[in-house]
Scaffold this active site. Sequence first.
Site, mmCIF file in Angstrom:
data_model
loop_
_atom_site.group_PDB
_atom_site.id
_atom_site.type_symbol
_atom_site.label_atom_id
_atom_site.label_comp_id
_atom_site.label_asym_id
_atom_site.label_seq_id
_atom_site.Cartn_x
_atom_site.Cartn_y
_atom_site.Cartn_z
ATOM 1 C CG ASN A 126 43.294 36.446 50.912
ATOM 2 O OD1 ASN A 126 43.052 37.041 51.967
ATOM 3 N ND2 ASN A 126 44.482 36.469 50.334
ATOM 4 C CE LYS A 138 44.582 39.276 48.082
ATOM 5 N NZ LYS A 138 45.436 39.467 46.942
ATOM 6 C CG HIS A 151 48.671 35.759 50.581
ATOM 7 N ND1 HIS A 151 49.144 36.898 49.969
ATOM 8 C CD2 HIS A 151 47.647 35.311 49.823
ATOM 9 C CE1 HIS A 151 48.418 37.125 48.880
ATOM 10 N NE2 HIS A 151 47.503 36.177 48.772
ATOM 11 C CD GLU A 194 48.498 40.325 48.755
ATOM 12 O OE1 GLU A 194 47.754 40.296 49.753
ATOM 13 O OE2 GLU A 194 48.058 40.253 47.584
ATOM 14 C CD GLU A 250 47.007 32.743 46.254
ATOM 15 O OE1 GLU A 250 45.843 32.994 45.970
ATOM 16 O OE2 GLU A 250 47.621 33.364 47.134
ATOM 17 N N GLY A 303 46.032 39.654 41.687
ATOM 18 C CA GLY A 303 45.507 41.016 41.588
ATOM 19 C C GLY A 303 45.903 41.744 40.312
ATOM 20 C CB SER A 352 43.727 37.012 38.026
ATOM 21 O OG SER A 352 44.568 38.098 38.394
HETATM 22 P P1 PGA Z 1 43.294 37.811 43.412
HETATM 23 O O1 PGA Z 1 44.069 37.415 44.775
HETATM 24 O O2 PGA Z 1 42.210 36.782 43.222
HETATM 25 O O3 PGA Z 1 42.753 39.189 43.676
HETATM 26 O O4 PGA Z 1 44.302 37.766 42.331
HETATM 27 C C1 PGA Z 1 44.315 36.080 45.090
HETATM 28 C C2 PGA Z 1 45.040 35.959 46.406
HETATM 29 O O5 PGA Z 1 45.904 36.806 46.693
HETATM 30 O O6 PGA Z 1 44.795 35.026 47.183
#
Ligand code: PGA
Length: 251
Positions: free
Chosen positions: A9, A11, A96, A98, A168, A174, A213
């Site tokens: 992903n 982003k 997602h 976010e 998630e 992140g 992560s």
């Molecule tokens: P990350 O993000 O691997 O940077 O933690 C995962 C995601 O948001 O899908």
Amino acid sequence: MRRKLLLGNWKMNKTSAEAKQFALDTKELVELASKNNIDIGVAPTYLSLAAVKENADKRMIVAAQNCHFKESGAFTGEISIPMLLEFGIDWVLIGHSERRAYDNETNLKCHDKIQALLANNMVPVYCVGETLAEFDAGRTKEVVSRQIKEGLEGFSAEQVKRLVVAYEPVWSIGTGKNASTEIAQDVCGFIRELLREQFGAVADEIRILYGGSVKPENIKAYLSCPDIDGGLVGGASLKRESYEGLLTNIL
Ligand code: PGA
């Protein structure tokens, strides 16, 4: 037997030129994944979808990060399903965290998007997960259960066969604070049980990913869990080297 799935992903990262270069640089990785019966892909920004689709190995899954559920209309700034299909994009991330946090993406909105995607024979990757406050309050399963029930209400077993679910935990995205494999398996197993209650035996065909992560060093442990079929990976999917590490560590 569920095929393993590794999905990056991106982003709001990479210009179209950078995305194109990544697509060209990863052709042999897609070949390697395919030889090992692993599905591999990335979710670039809308503006880079065409560049990746045109330049990557044809077996690379190219997913959008969002879509609108209406075919067209007065929705400034939105992108519709026919617009994605025109570019051969038939996978889309939905809900997602976010987008849930910054764009008011509710379970009901996710439901309408998933419905529209399934009606078009596309693959929704439905993201669920609890916030840190919910985790600390011991409400993980309550939150995830509501996300699954409301987001997937009313669909048939035949329709959800194509669905992918990504668990998630928001506190692990992140942050470098990945969930332990025990937590990840516990929640992914719970999600499969919910899917079984809602849709029956087809629950065993639906792929469930862990995200948050995920790195080359920890991906193997997650994929060794019985109910985790792959990873949704943000930061570690951006560089070719770590993307390669994610794949080679699950071969
Ligand atoms: P990350 O993000 O691997 O940077 O933690 C995962 C995601 O948001 O899908």
